[in-house]
Design a protein around this motif. Structure first.
Motif, short mmCIF file in Angstrom:
data_model
loop_
_atom_site.label_atom_id
_atom_site.label_comp_id
_atom_site.label_asym_id
_atom_site.label_seq_id
_atom_site.Cartn_x
_atom_site.Cartn_y
_atom_site.Cartn_z
N VAL A 177 0.85 -1.19 0.00
CA VAL A 177 0.00 0.00 0.00
C VAL A 177 0.88 1.24 0.00
N ALA A 178 0.51 2.23 -0.80
CA ALA A 178 1.24 3.49 -0.84
C ALA A 178 0.24 4.65 -0.97
N ASN A 179 0.65 5.81 -0.46
CA ASN A 179 -0.12 7.05 -0.61
C ASN A 179 -1.57 6.89 -0.13
N ALA A 180 -1.74 6.30 1.03
CA ALA A 180 -3.09 6.18 1.58
C ALA A 180 -3.58 7.57 2.00
N LYS A 181 -4.79 7.91 1.62
CA LYS A 181 -5.38 9.21 1.92
C LYS A 181 -6.69 8.99 2.66
N LYS A 182 -6.71 9.38 3.94
CA LYS A 182 -7.91 9.22 4.74
C LYS A 182 -8.93 10.29 4.37
N PRO A 183 -10.21 10.02 4.58
CA PRO A 183 -11.23 11.03 4.28
C PRO A 183 -11.10 12.24 5.20
N ASN A 184 -11.54 13.39 4.70
CA ASN A 184 -11.68 14.58 5.54
C ASN A 184 -13.09 14.57 6.12
N ILE A 216 -7.84 -1.73 7.36
CA ILE A 216 -6.80 -0.74 7.12
C ILE A 216 -7.02 0.55 7.90
N TYR A 217 -8.25 0.79 8.38
CA TYR A 217 -8.52 2.02 9.12
C TYR A 217 -9.84 1.86 9.88
N PRO A 233 -14.40 9.29 0.07
CA PRO A 233 -13.86 7.92 0.04
C PRO A 233 -12.46 7.84 0.64
N PHE A 234 -12.11 6.67 1.10
CA PHE A 234 -10.73 6.35 1.47
C PHE A 234 -10.00 6.00 0.18
N GLU A 235 -8.83 6.58 -0.01
CA GLU A 235 -8.12 6.42 -1.28
C GLU A 235 -6.71 5.92 -1.03
N MET A 236 -6.26 4.99 -1.87
CA MET A 236 -4.88 4.49 -1.75
C MET A 236 -4.41 3.95 -3.09
N GLU A 237 -3.11 3.79 -3.20
CA GLU A 237 -2.50 3.15 -4.36
C GLU A 237 -2.03 1.76 -3.94
#
Length: 451
Positions: A177-184, A216-217, A233-237
């Motif tokens: 997993v890389a560049n995980a972006k949690k929701p605001n 993952i969260y 959304p929760f976003e990741m690569e």
């Protein structure tokens, strides 16, 4: 004098005209690949009404429109701005125009600029349904998706909601997993839950298929306003490795190439094919209800859940200018983070210092330092605490017990924490005075400098 006033008026009018109301769309140009998610927004300075956003048909709408506002004060001048945000995903190649938005203001109708989006081929998933990435690949590729679940889809304002984000993988030998972006979580109080697991993939059956999954969260959100709220959304690569079929299989007869033409007679390490993908969690909407107005106490704390309150005191008999400690504790299930300190109803000539707040799981305590100034008998009245009970669906008011305090005449020279000291001195007591070191062990001469 009249001439000077007229000039000043013209100057002010010109200054106001410089700060014309703006309505802009950003970014003006976007370049993305098919399957990529991106964000656009419209910003308007000042108040407006009758907002008309353009129809978006060339992209998948993941979220929106989401609204936010801000207030800025610069040199005494206050300005307010509003933003309207969409999160989109490109579904086909080409160059597309998002038309201007329109809004009505006190100075007339404003129109934003248009947005140009260039969509390139990129590395979009090969198997899509209605242009939306369903997390699958054609030709035997990996399947993947992020699932978000809420322990409840409908709640009251301030009621805790637990969100769990889980990654699912199928036919995947390895994953990074890389560049995980949690929701605001705009409009929510949040409390992340400590993850005691090591996020190892474990087998799980879902929809009749065996996946490997991992949490993952995980977080608790407390909604601060009512309405239907769409979560980002929760976003990741993902970097996914898929084992090439037959690359590590040994033939029954190493010399018989026809029994398994794709087998490996020597049993070497398997070969893998790598996939790099961007993945988003599924959309989710929370339905948040206002707490009822009927029966709402005047001192309603704003907390929703189940609580109880109690207080204790370290002494009930003391002398003038001596200090006592009064503690108020609220325990229960709910958003205790937003609980504010209580206001004590005490005699006007008593000194009360700002309370120290202590948080623990399911508990919040306020510790007050109080200094009575005159002898006599006094009462520290009970404190009332009102909340909305989500189980009983009604307001509950709990209260502490009251304490009788006896203040005796001092001995002439005041004693205790408040003895002739100001509130600031009391706060610093014990911080600016340290013990003198009496032992000489461990001391040595300072060495001479060497050049």
């Amino acid at each position: 004098m009249r001439k000077a006033f007229y000039i000043l008026f013209l100057f002010l009018a010109a200054s106001i005209g410089v700060h014309a109301q703006k309505f802009t769309a950003s970014p003006a140009q976007v370049e993305v690949a098919v399957g990529d998610a991106f964000q656009i927004q419209w910003d308007v300075e000042g108040n407006g009404a009758g907002l008309k956003l353009p129809q978006i048909t060339d992209f998948d709408v993941l979220m929106g429109p989401m609204q936010s506002s801000s207030v800025n004060i610069v040199n005494g001048r206050m300005s307010e701005s509003f933003s309207y945000i969409y999160r989109l995903r490109a579904k086909k190649e080409g160059t597309f125009k998002i038309p201007p938005a329109i809004i009505k203001t006190q100075k007339g109708t404003l129109q934003s600029n248009e947005i140009t989006v260039k969509v390139t081929k990129g590395s979009a998933p090969k198997n899509q349904k209605n242009g939306k990435d369903d997390g699958t690949e054609g030709n035997g590729g990996p399947e993947y998706f992020i699932s978000v679940t809420a322990d409840k889809s409908s709640a009251y304002e301030g009621e805790p909601i637990t969100l769990t984000y889980k990654l699912y993988l199928y036919k995947v030998a390895q994953a990074q997993v890389a560049n995980a972006k949690k929701p605001n979580f705009t409009g929510f109080w949040t409390k992340e839950l400590a993850d005691k697991e090591d996020k190892q993939l474990i087998p799980e059956n879902k929809n009749g298929k065996k996946y490997f999954s991992a949490v993952i969260y995980k977080t608790i959100v407390y909604p601060q306003h009512s309405g239907n709220i769409n979560l980002e959304p929760f976003e990741m690569e993902l970097a996914l490795a898929l084992e090439v079929p037959g690359s590590n299989r040994r033939r029954n007869d190493p010399f018989d190439i026809f029994s398994n033409p794709f087998g490996n007679p020597f049993g070497n390490e398997p070969q893998y094919q790598e996939y790099r993908k961007k993945v988003l969690s599924n959309p989710i909407t929370l339905h948040i209800n206002d707490v009822p107005e009927a029966g709402k106490p005047s001192g309603y704390s704003g907390l929703v859940g189940s609580f109880r309150i109690h207080a204790n005191i370290d002494k009930t008999k003391l002398k003038e200018n001596d200090a006592l400690t009064y503690r108020v504790t609220v325990e229960g299930t709910g958003n205790l983070q937003q609980l504010q300190a209580f206001t004590l109803d005490l005699p006007p000539d008593w000194d009360v210092y700002d309370p120290k707040s202590t948080d623990a799981p399911g508990t919040k305590t306020f510790e007050y330092t109080i200094i009575p100034k005159k002898m006599g008998k006094y009462t520290i009245p009970s404190l009332e605490f009102s909340y909305f009970d989500i189980n009983a669906k009604k307001y509950i008011t709990d209260k502490t017990k009251e304490y009788e305090i006896t203040v005796e005449k001092g001995s002439g020279t005041p004693s205790g924490a408040g003895s002739g000291l100001s509130k600031e001195d009391v706060k610093l007591l014990g911080q600016d005075i340290q013990f003198i070191k009496t032992s000489t062990s461990g001391l040595q001469k300072e060495p001479k400098p060497f050049y």
